[in-house]
Design a protein around this motif. Structure first.
Motif, short mmCIF file in Angstrom:
data_model
loop_
_atom_site.label_atom_id
_atom_site.label_comp_id
_atom_site.label_asym_id
_atom_site.label_seq_id
_atom_site.Cartn_x
_atom_site.Cartn_y
_atom_site.Cartn_z
N GLY A 200 54.67 22.38 19.90
CA GLY A 200 53.28 22.10 19.52
C GLY A 200 52.31 22.23 20.69
N VAL A 201 52.83 22.72 21.83
CA VAL A 201 51.98 22.87 23.02
C VAL A 201 51.35 24.26 23.00
N SER A 202 50.07 24.35 23.41
CA SER A 202 49.39 25.66 23.34
C SER A 202 49.93 26.62 24.40
N ARG A 203 49.69 27.91 24.17
CA ARG A 203 50.16 28.96 25.09
C ARG A 203 49.59 28.74 26.50
N VAL A 204 48.30 28.40 26.54
CA VAL A 204 47.64 28.19 27.83
C VAL A 204 48.34 27.08 28.62
N GLU A 205 48.67 26.00 27.90
CA GLU A 205 49.32 24.85 28.54
C GLU A 205 50.75 25.20 28.99
N ILE A 206 51.45 25.99 28.16
CA ILE A 206 52.82 26.39 28.52
C ILE A 206 52.79 27.18 29.83
N ILE A 207 51.85 28.12 29.91
CA ILE A 207 51.76 28.96 31.10
C ILE A 207 51.36 28.12 32.32
N ARG A 208 50.48 27.16 32.09
CA ARG A 208 50.07 26.27 33.19
C ARG A 208 51.28 25.44 33.66
N ASN A 209 52.09 24.97 32.71
CA ASN A 209 53.28 24.18 33.09
C ASN A 209 54.29 25.03 33.84
N LEU A 210 54.39 26.31 33.46
CA LEU A 210 55.30 27.20 34.19
C LEU A 210 54.79 27.44 35.62
N GLU A 211 53.47 27.49 35.76
CA GLU A 211 52.90 27.64 37.11
C GLU A 211 53.25 26.43 37.97
N ILE A 213 55.94 24.63 37.62
CA ILE A 213 57.37 24.79 37.95
C ILE A 213 57.50 25.71 39.17
N TRP A 214 56.74 26.82 39.14
CA TRP A 214 56.82 27.75 40.26
C TRP A 214 56.31 27.09 41.55
N TYR A 215 55.29 26.26 41.42
CA TYR A 215 54.74 25.59 42.60
C TYR A 215 55.83 24.74 43.28
N VAL A 216 56.62 24.01 42.48
CA VAL A 216 57.69 23.17 43.06
C VAL A 216 58.76 24.06 43.71
N MET A 217 59.09 25.17 43.04
CA MET A 217 60.09 26.10 43.61
C MET A 217 59.59 26.64 44.96
N GLU A 218 58.35 27.09 44.97
CA GLU A 218 57.79 27.69 46.18
C GLU A 218 57.68 26.65 47.30
N SER A 219 57.31 25.42 46.93
CA SER A 219 57.20 24.36 47.94
C SER A 219 58.56 24.07 48.55
N ALA A 220 59.61 24.10 47.71
CA ALA A 220 60.96 23.83 48.24
C ALA A 220 61.32 24.89 49.28
N ILE A 221 60.97 26.15 49.01
CA ILE A 221 61.27 27.21 49.98
C ILE A 221 60.47 26.98 51.26
N LYS A 222 59.18 26.77 51.11
CA LYS A 222 58.32 26.63 52.30
C LYS A 222 58.70 25.39 53.13
N ASN A 223 58.96 24.27 52.45
CA ASN A 223 59.35 23.05 53.18
C ASN A 223 60.64 23.26 53.93
N SER A 224 61.59 23.87 53.24
CA SER A 224 62.92 24.03 53.85
C SER A 224 62.88 24.98 55.04
N LEU A 225 62.01 26.00 54.97
CA LEU A 225 61.96 26.98 56.07
C LEU A 225 61.36 26.38 57.35
N LYS A 226 60.89 25.14 57.25
CA LYS A 226 60.40 24.47 58.46
C LYS A 226 61.51 23.61 59.08
N GLU A 227 62.58 23.42 58.34
CA GLU A 227 63.61 22.46 58.76
C GLU A 227 64.76 23.12 59.52
N GLU A 228 65.29 22.38 60.46
CA GLU A 228 66.51 22.79 61.16
C GLU A 228 67.42 21.57 61.25
#
Ligand code: SF4
Length: 452
Positions: A200-211, A213-228
């Motif tokens: 029952g969620v609109s297309r716009v909202e689905i795409i926003r929620n996927l964005e 999800i991508w933000y968390v994925m991308e943050s995990a990469i960027k955060n981890s690449l700072k760590e040793e």
């Protein structure tokens, strides 16, 4: 529109905390749910007991399950609470000495209220946790939760109902493709339309929620690449993502000429998997243990193909369909089918999204998902010391390369293949059932046995 996709995109792609969706994220959610139940029903108790059973009993300690249970019991949320607070939940509780749930203030001197049982007998699922609240020595509440994979939790009674319900049709990639053809609709369009009608969620909202999800994925990469440094757990395993990226970026590195895309995807997958192993925030894709592969492939493609945010959302929607079909037909739980259901399925998702972004047809997307999984059939789950580190971290990195390679092969072939994705998934399930319990997240066999 007929509902032929039974599960939501966001049932599969969820914000999670590492290192394990089934053994960390799910137990935290179970404890949080149990806490809410006690509060909502105004239940008075003076003692609490949590029993980790089956695979939990074997690898719960090294998967940080007790800390996850305590984090949930004290009301921390895997999506919203600060990671620092989640990681220190046990220490904070023991320092405080009091567990407060609703009207109850229970003295807690140690962690002995969490118990372990390695018995699989009579369990409805190999990942089971029993929650008991007592008053004056009498059981007031006694319920068991199951963790069927990917961070999903179920009450034991609901699991029984679900497995007995034969009215639900199992998702089929072949039937989905036929439906698309008959209704002249693309696979992507169908996924979005089905998500809208299911939730029952609109297309716009689905795409926003996927964005998001991508933000968390991308943050995990960027955060981890700072760590040793060294990952916790006793294996003295070094974090290598940052070092590997520096090496690949140097003009003297020969690998730069050999396979830059696959090399980069592997490094990004390594970064997320290291973040996961350190108890960081990631996305289950399909699980925490296999959370590095999909973002690794996607992050590399983002730069190489100049992708927009919308492209990333669309690619994740395609990947989620692959994972959801496996959940529906088989399992993504290492404790049920071994690592073929975790890294194997992640590779399948990665290959499918790679083919989609390369302009492949819907049939080629299905073929890519099948071909990737085919080469993981029989893969066992045998993490050393029960830590989601060896072989898990490298498996994600190597799998990212395999996903790209598979997609490239399929894009160079015609649209005919002998084995369908559905058949391959069913084969994976049968293989998982035949596998000895030793190879299903118990750390009793394989590499884990060799190391001990
Ligand atoms: S070996 Fe695979 S299934 Fe097992 S814990 Fe590691 S990633 Fe998960």
């Amino acid at each position: 529109m007929t509902q032929i996709i039974n599960r939501s995109i966001f049932d599969l792609l969820k914000v999670g905390i590492g290192p394990s969706s089934s053994h960390t994220l799910a137990p935290m959610k179970m404890a949080l749910d149990f806490r809410k139940h006690l509060i909502q029903k105004n239940i008075i108790f003076d003692e609490i007991e949590l029993i980790l059973k089956g695979s939990f009993g074997f690898t719960g300690e090294s998967h940080m399950t007790p800390n996850a249970l305590i984090a949930g019991l004290v009301g921390l949320d895997p999506v919203l609470s600060p990671i620092k607070k989640i990681k220190s939940a046990t220490k904070d509780l023991l320092d405080e000495g009091i567990l407060n749930i609703g009207l109850n203030y229970i003295k807690v001197l140690n962690r002995d209220f969490i118990k372990f049982s390695r018995n699989f007998k009579d369990l409805k699922h190999p990942n089971t946790c029993q929650f008991i609240a007592y008053l004056n020595g009498q059981k007031i509440v006694d319920c068991s939760y199951l963790s069927p994979g990917g961070g999903v939790i179920l009450l034991e009674s609901d699991f029984e109902l679900q497995t007995e319900d034969t009215s639900l049709n199992k998702s089929s990639f072949s039937e989905i493709l036929i439906y698309c053809k008959e209704n002249k609709i693309s696979l992507l369009e169908l996924i979005y339309a089905q998500e809208e009608s299911l939730t029952g969620v609109s297309r716009v909202e689905i795409i926003r929620n996927l964005e998001k999800i991508w933000y968390v994925m991308e943050s995990a990469i960027k955060n981890s690449l700072k760590e040793e440094g060294i990952l916790e757990g006793g294996l003295k395993l070094e974090r290598r993502a940052k070092k590997s990226l520096t090496r690949l970026s140097s003009n003297t590195d020969k690998w730069r000429k050999l396979a830059p895309g696959m090399g980069l995807a592997g490094i990004y997958a390594l970064a997320v998997s290291e973040e996961n192993a350190s108890g960081g925030r990631i996305i289950t894709a399909p699980t925490c243990g296999a959370s590095g592969l999909v973002p690794g492939v996607l992050y590399m493609l983002k730069d190489s193909f100049n992708l927009t945010n919308r492209d990333m959302s669309d690619a994740l929607a395609i990947a989620s369909l692959v994972g959801n079909i496996v959940v529906d037909r088989a399992s993504i739980s290492g404790a049920e089918v071994g690592c073929q259901g975790e890294v194997g399925v992640a590779c399948s998702m990665g290959a499918a999204l790679c083919t989609f972004l390369s302009g492949g047809s819907d049939i080629q997307i299905e073929m890519s998902a099948e071909s990737a999984l085919e080469h993981y059939l029989g893969l066992t789950c045998d993490p050393i010391k029960g830590l989601v580190q060896i072989p898990c971290i490298e498996r994600n990195a190597v799998g990212a390369g395999t996903a790209i390679n598979t997609s490239y092969l399929i894009m160079s072939s015609d649209e005919k293949h002998l084995i369908s994705f559905d058949s391959c998934v069913d084969t994976m399930m049968r293989t998982g059932k035949d596998m000895s319990y030793k190879y299903k997240e118990t750390s009793e066999g394989g590499l884990a046995e060799t190391y001990c």
